[in-house]
Design a protein around this motif. Structure first.
Motif, PDB file in Angstrom:
ATOM      1  N   HIS A  53       5.380   3.349  11.443  1.00  0.00           N
ATOM      2  CA  HIS A  53       6.234   4.117  10.544  1.00  0.00           C
ATOM      3  C   HIS A  53       6.396   3.406   9.209  1.00  0.00           C
ATOM      4  CE1 HIS A  53       9.354   6.834   9.190  1.00  0.00           C
ATOM      5  NE2 HIS A  53      10.150   5.795   8.950  1.00  0.00           N
ATOM      6  N   GLU A  54       6.600   2.098   9.262  1.00  0.00           N
ATOM      7  CA  GLU A  54       6.773   1.328   8.034  1.00  0.00           C
ATOM      8  C   GLU A  54       5.494   1.335   7.198  1.00  0.00           C
ATOM      9  OE1 GLU A  54       8.110  -3.200   6.642  1.00  0.00           O
ATOM     10  OE2 GLU A  54       8.065  -2.641   8.780  1.00  0.00           O
ATOM     11  N   GLU A 106       5.113   4.672   5.482  1.00  0.00           N
ATOM     12  CA  GLU A 106       5.959   4.773   4.295  1.00  0.00           C
ATOM     13  C   GLU A 106       5.342   4.025   3.115  1.00  0.00           C
ATOM     14  OE1 GLU A 106       9.787   3.344   5.386  1.00  0.00           O
ATOM     15  OE2 GLU A 106      10.485   5.314   6.110  1.00  0.00           O
ATOM     16  N   TYR A 136       2.485   6.120   1.712  1.00  0.00           N
ATOM     17  CA  TYR A 136       3.010   7.268   0.965  1.00  0.00           C
ATOM     18  C   TYR A 136       3.546   6.822  -0.394  1.00  0.00           C
ATOM     19  CZ  TYR A 136       5.555  11.644   0.129  1.00  0.00           C
ATOM     20  OH  TYR A 136       6.016  12.829  -0.398  1.00  0.00           O
ATOM     21  N   ARG A 137       4.223   5.677  -0.401  1.00  0.00           N
ATOM     22  CA  ARG A 137       4.775   5.171  -1.644  1.00  0.00           C
ATOM     23  C   ARG A 137       3.658   4.817  -2.633  1.00  0.00           C
ATOM     24  NH1 ARG A 137       7.820   1.526   0.420  1.00  0.00           N
ATOM     25  NH2 ARG A 137       6.561  -0.350   0.065  1.00  0.00           N
TER      26      ARG A 137
END
Length: 319
Positions: free
Chosen positions: A105-106, A109, A112-113
C-alpha cells in the motif's frame, strides 16, 4: 498552433491593419499628388525596385527559415517530453517493487504520488516557459491568449508541496528534485535495485535536458539584427512602391502597390511570430494541448478515467 488550412481574414487583418492603412494612405496620396493634382511628379525606375525586391525576398526567406528551425526544434523537444513521460509512468509503476505485502500500500501511494507529480511538472514547465520576457514583447495586441497560471498543478500536488513549489524561482526544477528524493526513499526501502534506480535516474535526467533545451530557446532571442532590419527594409520597400507604378498604371498603382507590400509584410510577420515558440501566441508550439495529452496518457496508464477536457480556443487553433 494554427491548424486550419484557411486563415480567417479577421485574424490576418488584426495583425496587419496598421501597416495596410499606411500602405493605402501612401499610395492614394502619391497618386493624387502625381496624377490627379499634378503637383509632384516623382517616378522611380523598375530596375531599382526590382533589385530591392529580390534582396528583400532573399533576406526574408532566410529569416523565416531560421525562425521555423527554432519553432520546429521546440516542437521536437516537447515530442520527446511526451515520449519520456509515458516511459516514466511505466517505469515507476513496474520498477518500484515492494519487498512484502505489508509495504504494498505504501509503495502504491509512492508510485501514485510520483506519477501525479510528473503531470504537475509538465503543466509547470508549460507555465514557466510562457512567462513573458520584456524583450520578447511585440507591438501587436494578441487576438487570444491562454490563461497561464501555476494553479493548474494544484490537483496533482499536496497543499504543502504546492505552497513551496509556487514560491520557487524555478518551479519545474523543484519538482524534479522531489522526484529524486522519492526515488532515494524507494531505494532505501529496498523497492528499487541498483539497476532500476539508475534507469529511473536516467529518465529523470532526460527531463532536466528537455527543460534545459526549452530554456535555451526561451532565453536566447533570435538575432535582433534580422528582426529589426527586416522591418526597416519592408517599410522602405513599401514606401517606394507607389512611386514606381504611378507613372504607368495611374490609379491602378494603388491596389497593386498595396498588394505587393502586403505580401512582403506577411513574409516578415511569419518569421517575426515564429521565432519565439513559447510566448503564448496562436502560432506557438501547442503546449497546452501537449500537456493535456501527457496528462491523459499518464492517467490512463495508472488506470484512471477522469481525463482532462480539451480547452476551447478559436476555430482552427490548437493552443
Amino acid at each position: 498552433m494554427i491548424v486550419s488550412r484557411n486563415l480567417k481574414w479577421s485574424v490576418i487583418l488584426h495583425y496587419t491593419w496598421k501597416s495596410l492603412t499606411y500602405y493605402i494612405i501612401l499610395a492614394v496620396l502619391v497618386y493624387l499628388l502625381h496624377d490627379y493634382f499634378e503637383v509632384w511628379r516623382l517616378h522611380l525606375s523598375f530596375t531599382a525596385i526590382t533589385a530591392l525586391s529580390t534582396a528583400l525576398a532573399i533576406f526574408l526567406g532566410f529569416k523565416t527559415s531560421n525562425a521555423y528551425d527554432r519553432w520546429w526544434e521546440a516542437r521536437q523537444i516537447w515530442g520527446l517530453l511526451v515520449n519520456y513521460s509515458r516511459a516514466w509512468a511505466r517505469e515507476v509503476i513496474i520498477m518500484i517493487i515492494p519487498e512484502n505485502l505489508q509495504q504494498a500500500h505504501e509503495a502504491r501511494e509512492l508510485q501514485y504520488r510520483m506519477v501525479k507529480r510528473h503531470i504537475a511538472f509538465v503543466h509547470a514547465l508549460r507555465v514557466f516557459l510562457r512567462k513573458k520576457h520584456t524583450y520578447n514583447k511585440q507591438w501587436q495586441e494578441e487576438i487570444y491568449e491562454e490563461p497561464n497560471e501555476y494553479s493548474d498543478t494544484i490537483a496533482f500536488l499536496t497543499p504543502e508541496e504546492y505552497e513551496i513549489f509556487s514560491h520557487k524561482n524555478n518551479p519545474p526544477n523543484y519538482l524534479l528534485e522531489q522526484q529524486g528524493k522519492d526515488m532515494r526513499m524507494a531505494y532505501e526501502q529496498g523497492w528499487l535495485s541498483d539497476f532500476r534506480f539508475v534507469r529511473l535516474e536516467q529518465t529523470l535526467i532526460e527531463f532536466n535536458n528537455i527543460q534545459g533545451r526549452c530554456e535555451r530557446i526561451k532565453n536566447t532571442p533570435f538575432l535582433r539584427q534580422y528582426s529589426f532590419f527586416s522591418r526597416v527594409f519592408v517599410f522602405i520597400h513599401a514606401s517606394l512602391l507607389p512611386f514606381v507604378f504611378v507613372e504607368e498604371l495611374r490609379w491602378a498603382s494603388i491596389p497593386l502597390s498595396v498588394i505587393i507590400s502586403f505580401v512582403f509584410l506577411c513574409l516578415d510577420l511569419i518569421g517575426e511570430r515564429s521565432e519565439d515558440p513559447f510566448e503564448n501566441r496562436i502560432e506557438d508550439v501547442p503546449l497546452t494541448a501537449l500537456s493535456l495529452t501527457i496528462e491523459t496518457n499518464l492517467k490512463e496508464q495508472w488506470g484512471e478515467a477522469n481525463f482532462p477536457i480539451k480547452r476551447k480556443a478559436p476555430d482552427g487553433i490548437v493552443l
